[in-house]
Design a protein around this motif. Structure first.
Motif, mmCIF file in Angstrom:
data_model
loop_
_atom_site.group_PDB
_atom_site.id
_atom_site.type_symbol
_atom_site.label_atom_id
_atom_site.label_comp_id
_atom_site.label_asym_id
_atom_site.label_seq_id
_atom_site.Cartn_x
_atom_site.Cartn_y
_atom_site.Cartn_z
ATOM 1 N N VAL A 182 0.868 -1.165 -0.121
ATOM 2 C CA VAL A 182 0.338 -0.008 0.109
ATOM 3 C C VAL A 182 1.201 1.077 -0.353
ATOM 4 N N ALA A 183 1.815 1.198 1.091
ATOM 5 C CA ALA A 183 2.740 2.086 1.001
ATOM 6 C C ALA A 183 3.523 2.659 -0.470
ATOM 7 N N TYR A 184 3.896 1.672 -0.820
ATOM 8 C CA TYR A 184 4.994 1.813 -2.483
ATOM 9 C C TYR A 184 3.171 2.067 -2.964
ATOM 10 N N GLU A 185 2.533 1.799 -3.568
ATOM 11 C CA GLU A 185 1.488 1.804 -4.525
ATOM 12 C C GLU A 185 1.228 3.396 -3.591
ATOM 13 N N ASN A 186 1.444 4.072 -3.288
ATOM 14 C CA ASN A 186 0.314 5.633 -2.509
ATOM 15 C C ASN A 186 1.550 6.229 -3.047
ATOM 16 N N ALA A 187 2.876 5.911 -3.028
ATOM 17 C CA ALA A 187 4.131 6.655 -3.602
ATOM 18 C C ALA A 187 5.009 7.084 -5.207
ATOM 19 N N HIS A 188 3.659 5.472 -5.296
ATOM 20 C CA HIS A 188 4.829 6.061 -6.755
ATOM 21 C C HIS A 188 3.245 5.631 -7.897
ATOM 22 N N GLN A 189 2.755 5.073 -7.816
ATOM 23 C CA GLN A 189 1.382 5.002 -8.733
ATOM 24 C C GLN A 189 0.074 6.181 -8.951
ATOM 25 N N ASN A 190 -0.142 4.999 -7.521
ATOM 26 C CA ASN A 190 -1.625 5.439 -6.230
ATOM 27 C C ASN A 190 -2.857 5.609 -7.948
ATOM 28 N N ARG A 191 -3.056 4.483 -8.179
ATOM 29 C CA ARG A 191 -3.890 3.751 -9.080
ATOM 30 C C ARG A 191 -4.896 3.157 -7.971
ATOM 31 N N THR A 192 -6.555 3.759 -7.926
ATOM 32 C CA THR A 192 -7.664 3.483 -7.236
ATOM 33 C C THR A 192 -7.727 1.446 -6.991
ATOM 34 N N GLN A 193 -7.317 1.590 -9.195
ATOM 35 C CA GLN A 193 -7.631 0.040 -8.742
ATOM 36 C C GLN A 193 -7.196 -1.027 -7.726
ATOM 37 N N ILE A 194 -5.902 -0.649 -7.981
ATOM 38 C CA ILE A 194 -5.670 -1.239 -7.362
ATOM 39 C C ILE A 194 -5.352 -1.421 -5.648
ATOM 40 N N LEU A 195 -5.543 0.295 -5.685
ATOM 41 C CA LEU A 195 -5.740 0.402 -3.965
ATOM 42 C C LEU A 195 -6.381 -0.455 -3.387
ATOM 43 N N ARG A 196 -7.824 -0.579 -4.181
ATOM 44 C CA ARG A 196 -9.056 -1.428 -4.593
ATOM 45 C C ARG A 196 -8.563 -2.916 -3.805
ATOM 46 N N ARG A 197 -8.348 -3.684 -4.737
ATOM 47 C CA ARG A 197 -7.336 -4.664 -4.992
ATOM 48 C C ARG A 197 -6.808 -4.902 -2.920
ATOM 49 N N LEU A 198 -5.678 -3.922 -3.143
ATOM 50 C CA LEU A 198 -5.093 -4.407 -1.666
ATOM 51 C C LEU A 198 -6.069 -4.233 -0.556
ATOM 52 N N GLN A 199 -7.761 -3.203 -0.521
ATOM 53 C CA GLN A 199 -7.957 -3.187 0.379
ATOM 54 C C GLN A 199 -8.941 -4.191 0.584
ATOM 55 N N TRP A 200 -9.594 -5.002 -0.902
ATOM 56 C CA TRP A 200 -9.927 -6.332 -0.554
ATOM 57 C C TRP A 200 -9.385 -7.301 -0.186
ATOM 58 N N LYS A 201 -7.961 -7.740 -0.466
ATOM 59 C CA LYS A 201 -7.159 -8.468 1.087
ATOM 60 C C LYS A 201 -6.718 -8.281 2.207
ATOM 61 N N ALA A 202 -6.682 -7.073 2.479
ATOM 62 C CA ALA A 202 -6.834 -6.319 3.689
ATOM 63 C C ALA A 202 -7.743 -6.936 4.457
ATOM 64 N N GLU A 203 -8.820 -7.093 3.846
ATOM 65 C CA GLU A 203 -10.149 -7.211 4.725
ATOM 66 C C GLU A 203 -10.210 -9.145 4.453
ATOM 67 N N GLU A 204 -9.373 -9.893 3.415
ATOM 68 C CA GLU A 204 -9.773 -11.529 3.332
ATOM 69 C C GLU A 204 -8.250 -11.480 4.485
ATOM 70 N N LEU A 205 -7.343 -10.643 4.993
ATOM 71 C CA LEU A 205 -6.294 -11.119 5.888
ATOM 72 C C LEU A 205 -7.190 -10.839 6.965
ATOM 73 N N ARG A 206 -8.000 -10.344 7.600
ATOM 74 C CA ARG A 206 -7.949 -10.455 8.675
ATOM 75 C C ARG A 206 -9.149 -11.123 9.059
ATOM 76 N N GLU A 207 -10.255 -10.849 8.043
ATOM 77 C CA GLU A 207 -11.219 -12.461 8.112
ATOM 78 C C GLU A 207 -10.253 -13.857 8.653
ATOM 79 N N ASP A 208 -9.722 -14.236 7.974
ATOM 80 C CA ASP A 208 -8.452 -15.106 7.964
ATOM 81 C C ASP A 208 -7.869 -15.459 9.849
ATOM 82 N N GLU A 209 -7.794 -14.307 10.142
ATOM 83 C CA GLU A 209 -7.054 -14.214 11.847
ATOM 84 C C GLU A 209 -8.440 -14.813 12.445
ATOM 85 N N THR A 210 -9.412 -14.256 12.374
ATOM 86 C CA THR A 210 -10.434 -14.646 12.994
ATOM 87 C C THR A 210 -10.280 -15.753 13.285
#
Length: 73
Positions: free
Chosen positions: A45-73
């Motif tokens: 996320v930090a790399y994407e924000n600093a270099h490309q800041n592409r909305t679609q990629i950031l959205r996919r990263l957000q979905w991945k974060a939600e998936e990782l959080r679900e796996d932790e519980t």
């Protein structure tokens, strides 16, 4: 000695620039899908924000974060 500083050991093989700067969209999706933990995700996320800041990629990263959080519980 560098591996001892990196707890997962896999981050050296696929740093954010390799995951997010692939030559086509399918490879970027695969790079995001194989993010193993929240630390790696934050780096991407930090790399994407600093270099490309592409909305679609950031959205996919957000979905991945939600998936990782679900796996932790």
């Amino acid at each position: 000695m560098e591996k001892s500083a990196d707890s997962s050991g896999n981050n050296d093989e696929f740093p954010p620039e390799k995951r997010l700067e692939a030559p086509n969209h399918r490879l970027i999706k695969a790079g995001i899908a194989t993010i193993p933990d929240m630390e790696t995700l934050r780096e991407c996320v930090a790399y994407e924000n600093a270099h490309q800041n592409r909305t679609q990629i950031l959205r996919r990263l957000q979905w991945k974060a939600e998936e990782l959080r679900e796996d932790e519980t």
